[in-house]
Design a protein around this motif. Structure first.
Motif, mmCIF file in Angstrom:
data_model
loop_
_atom_site.group_PDB
_atom_site.id
_atom_site.type_symbol
_atom_site.label_atom_id
_atom_site.label_comp_id
_atom_site.label_asym_id
_atom_site.label_seq_id
_atom_site.Cartn_x
_atom_site.Cartn_y
_atom_site.Cartn_z
ATOM 1 N N ALA A 1 31.627 19.400 -63.941
ATOM 2 C CA ALA A 1 33.047 19.267 -64.344
ATOM 3 C C ALA A 1 33.481 18.983 -65.709
ATOM 4 O O ALA A 1 34.089 19.490 -66.446
ATOM 5 C CB ALA A 1 33.770 18.621 -63.107
ATOM 6 N N GLU A 2 32.842 17.679 -65.799
ATOM 7 C CA GLU A 2 33.108 17.068 -67.037
ATOM 8 C C GLU A 2 32.469 17.855 -68.531
ATOM 9 O O GLU A 2 33.350 17.927 -69.362
ATOM 10 C CB GLU A 2 32.652 15.574 -67.201
ATOM 11 C CG GLU A 2 33.259 14.828 -68.445
ATOM 12 C CD GLU A 2 32.955 13.434 -68.317
ATOM 13 O OE1 GLU A 2 32.637 12.954 -67.498
ATOM 14 O OE2 GLU A 2 32.665 12.990 -69.545
ATOM 15 N N GLY A 3 31.403 18.370 -68.037
ATOM 16 C CA GLY A 3 30.876 19.221 -69.140
ATOM 17 C C GLY A 3 31.824 20.514 -69.652
ATOM 18 O O GLY A 3 31.870 20.625 -70.815
ATOM 19 N N LEU B 1 34.966 20.601 -68.688
ATOM 20 C CA LEU B 1 36.239 20.072 -69.377
ATOM 21 C C LEU B 1 36.090 19.520 -71.097
ATOM 22 O O LEU B 1 36.903 19.886 -71.807
ATOM 23 C CB LEU B 1 36.577 19.187 -68.650
ATOM 24 C CG LEU B 1 37.294 19.149 -67.096
ATOM 25 C CD1 LEU B 1 37.722 17.791 -66.604
ATOM 26 C CD2 LEU B 1 38.741 20.050 -67.503
ATOM 27 N N SER B 2 34.913 19.356 -71.255
ATOM 28 C CA SER B 2 34.727 18.826 -72.686
ATOM 29 C C SER B 2 34.722 19.888 -73.512
ATOM 30 O O SER B 2 34.884 19.731 -74.883
ATOM 31 C CB SER B 2 33.323 18.034 -72.642
ATOM 32 O OG SER B 2 32.128 19.159 -72.849
ATOM 33 N N ARG C 1 37.197 21.704 -73.366
ATOM 34 C CA ARG C 1 38.665 21.966 -73.426
ATOM 35 C C ARG C 1 39.267 23.440 -73.200
ATOM 36 O O ARG C 1 39.790 23.828 -74.010
ATOM 37 C CB ARG C 1 39.259 21.398 -74.574
ATOM 38 C CG ARG C 1 39.009 20.104 -74.632
ATOM 39 C CD ARG C 1 39.654 19.231 -75.791
ATOM 40 N NE ARG C 1 39.168 17.988 -75.823
ATOM 41 C CZ ARG C 1 39.801 16.944 -75.139
ATOM 42 N NH1 ARG C 1 40.952 16.914 -74.821
ATOM 43 N NH2 ARG C 1 39.234 15.577 -75.525
ATOM 44 N N PRO C 2 38.825 24.035 -72.116
ATOM 45 C CA PRO C 2 39.037 25.471 -71.600
ATOM 46 C C PRO C 2 40.309 25.527 -71.372
ATOM 47 O O PRO C 2 41.013 24.641 -70.727
ATOM 48 C CB PRO C 2 37.993 26.033 -70.917
ATOM 49 C CG PRO C 2 37.768 24.815 -70.001
ATOM 50 C CD PRO C 2 38.074 23.608 -71.042
ATOM 51 N N ALA D 1 41.976 19.304 -62.952
ATOM 52 C CA ALA D 1 42.151 18.732 -64.192
ATOM 53 C C ALA D 1 43.209 19.860 -65.063
ATOM 54 O O ALA D 1 43.367 19.761 -66.248
ATOM 55 C CB ALA D 1 40.944 18.693 -64.670
ATOM 56 N N VAL E 1 42.976 23.258 -65.318
ATOM 57 C CA VAL E 1 42.509 24.469 -65.952
ATOM 58 C C VAL E 1 42.701 25.301 -64.990
ATOM 59 O O VAL E 1 42.559 25.515 -63.727
ATOM 60 C CB VAL E 1 40.980 24.269 -66.363
ATOM 61 C CG1 VAL E 1 40.036 25.492 -66.526
ATOM 62 C CG2 VAL E 1 40.650 23.005 -67.244
#
Lengths: 282, 364, 287
Positions: free
Chosen positions: A76-78, A80-81, A83-84, A105, A107
């Motif tokens: 998930a964090e990957g 989110l990093s 920023r889509p 988050a 998205v």
């Protein structure tokens, strides 16, 4: 640093800059699944795709972009990093809770069904076009796919005979599976006017030499990656039982790129026709 | 005879280890806290220490800030924080269980895999993953995302109970018999997992192998609210077993002569370990090696006293998992490595080095 | 007093002990002798409470053993087995401190550490206190274990006497260590009023160190009484089923030897040197 190298660096920097401007201008999309990425590019939205998964190997731009790992083990964090705004994912993507975390988050996560039919491809193009806000381009793409598919079906029907085909899935030399019904390979073999030599088996199953002889395939179908895993096309004939089949006796082997053959993306009509021809060639 | 009078000259000797022991737990606790904070500030998503502090303070209501992005907030509070918390729980649980089982079985190789907890949980998870859709559909509709963890926990408990039953006759359970029973139950569970691997379709196979590789990324706060009390309570209860486990180092009969109720101790340790490991394994999959390694590392540093090994093993286990997970999610960002691979990769060479250096003093 | 009254122990209808009555008095060392399978260990296990008698009762200080809790028992009596294998490396002081287990909370008090150290000093192992147990020699290990059980019954529980039960405490020890271990046990009995029971195989050691002897055969108590009364060549020959004779050493002592003199085949038991019974206070250290 030589001038050429400097030029390369500068142009690379410029390209990156342009790329980020384009991406910032429109949507930032993470595409998950080879077919999904292909559809995005076919819709002309390849510039919005900022990252894809490791199964996205076509077109070349998609193959070379930032990778978020294998589609079934997303982080998930990957994601989110990057920023889509949108994560466009095949139904095979997962784990499920990661998709949930992405939604939490903020998205937008669009999941495209993944069944092995041409109709599924049409649906996915429509869904993707809606997600990208390019419904008109979607309709155009569907129209051209329909035409291509009609021609492919006609050409396949005109080809002689119905070869018995055995698909071998080889992740590694010691882990071989063969495709029964309900698999993508089975669907492709039937679209190409062939007969799955293991039609009485369900799903991918380990290879047994005796069952292979019993199945008596005329042609062995394998992915290019499978050939690499085995260590060369000649290794196929050394697999237990293969040399005793008609395919083995006539050395009939067809190897195709995995994503092209089994992706069920916009290249499906072309892949089907190529497979149909090659199954009957030689 | 003057020797019969307990008079001691000078300082209390033999306490040379106490300073090391006294320092160990605070040191580990501080290191764990530091690593946890570092883990909170690290990740694929760019969210640095300053923002993390601001977000944490804002969450506590200590600071008013209007510049909080929803994604920053989500990354910290629904991804990183639960992950770090779960990592601590997993590591502490496995470390404490490993230490307690090593003491109970008087076997330096004992860990939660030995008494069947993990493979039992694994078999149950495989059952749910492969047959879940067909056989227990109604059940999974009620339980939702809790089906897999609950099944894993029950499977672990069932396997351990079976091992315990097989190995117990007339109220006694010799350790050798219990180890053999554990091996047999593990074999059954492995065979079952193998069968399900065969039956599984492509998707199920991948879910299965993902679960077996282990990850602490899974649980959110809802799942943590189930795991945390179970782990915290069972680890706390295991800490209280340090004294009888020390006596057990002499063997079962001598421990009994010192006033230890050995059978009751066995029962309590096994139930607590099954509970703790089952709950943890249910959400994180198979994470081997931490339960074995953490207690041994503590022993190598400050001796075998379980009053240090139990809490030290728990703290060090937590530390190992938090560090391994931080590496796992940053090394190949934006993708992630499986943590089970990393714990072995980071831990095993270090462990081997320690063994080589200390094998003589260790006396094994 | 630690007493067995008409104790019978049956396992699967086979009687391991048959109607045994025996009393261990505070202040004495009682040796239990007998051939293998005579029921010595079964009797000891009954006295420790490890085995429940099928019939008869065992009482300690006037109270039936099954009415004691495990901790109460542990405070009043200590048991030393033949050999103890440790799973993990504890150091000698930690082992000795385990003897204080029934007396202390999870952390031993200063007093417990003092007692453990004094017990180690008593067995001549004070210098080994911070040595890791697995690195000790066999003799050192045995003495550290002795220190542990001594620490356990260091102070009498209240004003009631304590007991020390030793199951072949010297089986794996060399001559000098046998003497020192039994010497310490006997001195403790005499000076502290401890009741000590020891299973022994060596008749000569029993002759030197035991105040009283219980002779067992086939699960029954053959005879019991003062050492000199029980340890007679004829009784021993009968009990062990082989000819045993006693050889006068001149200085008021004697040694027992196996074999009949008439056939000229004399096999001496291990203890070749037996002096007059003096207190042995040596607690020498291994090198």
């Amino acid at each position: 640093m030589t001038r050429i190298a400097r030029c390369v660096w500068i142009s690379a920097g410029l390209l990156a800059l342009i790329g980020s401007v384009i991406a910032a201008d429109g949507q930032r999309v993470v595409a998950v699944g080879g077919a999904v990425t292909e559809i995005a590019f076919a819709l002309g939205k390849g510039g919005s795709v900022v990252a894809s998964d490791t199964t996205s190997t076509y077109p070349e731009t998609a193959a070379k972009m930032t990778k978020i790992g294998y589609m079934r083990s997303l982080a998930a964090e990957g994601v989110l990093s990057l920023r889509p705004d949108l994560v466009l994912a095949t139904a095979e993507a997962g784990p499920a809770n990661v998709l949930g975390q992405l939604r939490n988050a903020g998205v937008k996560v669009e999941v495209l069904p993944a069944t092995h039919t041409f109709e599924n491809l049409r649906d996915n193009v429509r869904l993707a076009a809606t997600a990208f806000n390019v419904e008109a381009d979607g309709s155009k793409l569907i129209g051209s796919l329909d035409r291509e598919w009609r021609d492919t079906r006609r050409d396949v029907a005109a080809l002689p005979g119905a070869p018995r085909v055995l698909f071998i899935l080889a992740h590694a030399a010691n882990r071989l599976l063969v495709a029964g019904t309900g698999t993508g390979a089975d669907a492709m073999i039937r679209y190409a006017g062939g007969v799955n030599a293991l039609a009485d088996v369900q799903g991918y199953k380990p290879l047994s030499g005796e069952a292979l002889v019993q199945a008596a395939p005329d042609v062995i179908l394998i992915t290019a990656e499978g050939i690499t895993a085995l260590g060369g096309p000649e290794k196929v004939w050394e697999l237990p039982g293969v040399s005793l089949t008609p395919a083995g006796q006539h050395q009939r082997l067809v190897a195709m790129d995995a994503q092209y053959l089994l992706g069920f993306g916009p290249r499906l009509p072309r892949a089907t026709l190529e497979l149909a021809r090659r199954l009957r060639a030689g | 005879m003057s020797a019969l009078n307990p008079s001691v000259n000078g300082a209390l000797p033999g306490l040379h280890r106490i300073p090391v022991g006294r320092l160990l737990l605070p040191t580990l606790a501080i290191a764990l806290l530091a690593c946890a904070l570092f883990a909170l500030c690290t990740g694929a998503y760019s969210l640095g220490a300053k923002q993390v502090v601001v977000l944490l303070l804002a969450k506590l209501g200590l600071v008013q800030t209007d510049a909080v992005s929803m994604q920053d907030n989500a990354v910290l509070f629904s991804l990183r924080l639960p992950r770090v918390v779960f990592g601590i729980l997993v590591g502490a649980g496995l470390g404490a269980c490993g230490a307690a089982l090593q003491g109970l079985f008087r076997n330096p190789l004992a860990d939660p895999t030995l008494i069947g907890v993990m493979s039992g949980a694994g078999l149950a998870a495989a059952t749910v993953i492969v047959l879940g859709a067909v056989w227990i559909h109604g059940l999974s509709r009620i339980l939702g995302p809790f089906t897999l963890p609950l099944a894993a926990f029950l499977g672990g408990l069932a396997a351990t109970t079976l091992v315990y039953r097989v190995a117990t006759s007339e109220g006694r359970s010799p350790v050798a018999l219990m180890l053999l029973a554990g091996i047999a139950v593990n074999a059954i569970a492995e065979a079952g997992i193998g069968l399900f691997t065969y039956l599984a379709d492509d998707q199920q196979l991948r879910n299965l192998s993902a679960w077996r590789l282990g990850s602490v990324a899974g649980p959110g706060w809802r799942e943590l609210s189930v795991v945390a009390p179970v782990v915290v309570l069972s680890v706390a209860a295991l800490m209280r077993m340090a004294k009888p486990l020390n006596a057990l180092v002499l063997g079962e009969a001598p421990a009994g002569h010192l006033g230890v109720d050995v059978q009751s101790l066995k029962r309590r340790v096994i139930v607590l370990t099954a509970l703790c490991t089952g709950a943890v394994t249910a959400y994180c999959g198979m994470i081997f090696f931490v339960g074995l390694m953490a207690p041994h590392m503590v022993r190598l540093v400050c001796g075998s006293d379980n009053r240090l090994v139990l809490p030290g093993g728990a703290l060090l286990g937590a530390l190992l998992i938090v560090v391994a997970d931080t590496v796992a999610r940053t090394l190949v960002a934006p993708a992630e490595l499986p943590i089970g691979v990393l714990t072995a990769l980071l831990g095993a060479p270090f462990f081997i080095a320690l063994l080589l250096r200390n094998r003589r003093e260790w006396g094994m | 007093m630690l007493t067995a009254e008409s104790v019978t122990v049956k396992v699967a209808s086979r009687a391991l002990l048959q109607d045994v009555s025996l009393a261990v008095h505070p202040g004495e060392l009682l040796a239990i002798l007998g051939e293998n399978g005579a029921g010595k260990s079964t009797l000891l296990k009954t006295l420790t409470g490890d085995l429940q008698p099928s019939a008869g009762t065992v009482t300690m200080n006037g109270r039936r053993l099954q009415d004691w809790t495990a901790t109460q028992r542990a405070r009043a009596r200590a048991v030393l087995a033949q050999e103890t294998h440790l799973a993990f490396a504890f150091d000698a002081l930690q082992i000795a401190l385990l003897g204080r287990y029934p007396h202390c909370d999870s952390t031993p008090a200063k007093r417990d550490v003092e007692i453990a150290l004094a017990a180690l000093a008593l067995v001549g192992c004070a210098h080994l206190q911070s040595q890791s147990y697995p690195t000790l020699s066999g003799g050192e290990r045995a003495r550290v274990q002795l220190a542990r059980v001594l620490a356990q019954v260091w102070e009498n529980a209240g004003d009631k006497p304590s007991y020390l039960l030793l199951d072949e405490p010297v089986a794996s020890l060399d001559l000098a260590h046998r003497e020192s271990v039994l010497g310490i046990a006997r001195d403790l009995a005499h000076e502290r009023g401890l009741g000590v029971v020891a299973i022994l195989h060596d008749l000569n050691l029993a002759a030197v160190y035991a105040d009283r002897v219980a002779l067992m055969k086939d699960g029954r108590l053959r005879s019991t009484g003062r050492t000199d009364d029980v340890l007679r060549a004829d009784v021993l020959s009968d009990c062990f089923g082989i000819p045993i004779r006693s050889i006068d050493t001149g200085a008021g002592g004697c040694v027992f030897a196996v074999g009949s003199a008439g056939r000229g085949r004399v096999h001496y038991t291990e203890a070749g040197r037996i002096d007059a019974r003096g207190p042995i206070t040596t607690a020498r250290s291994d090198s």
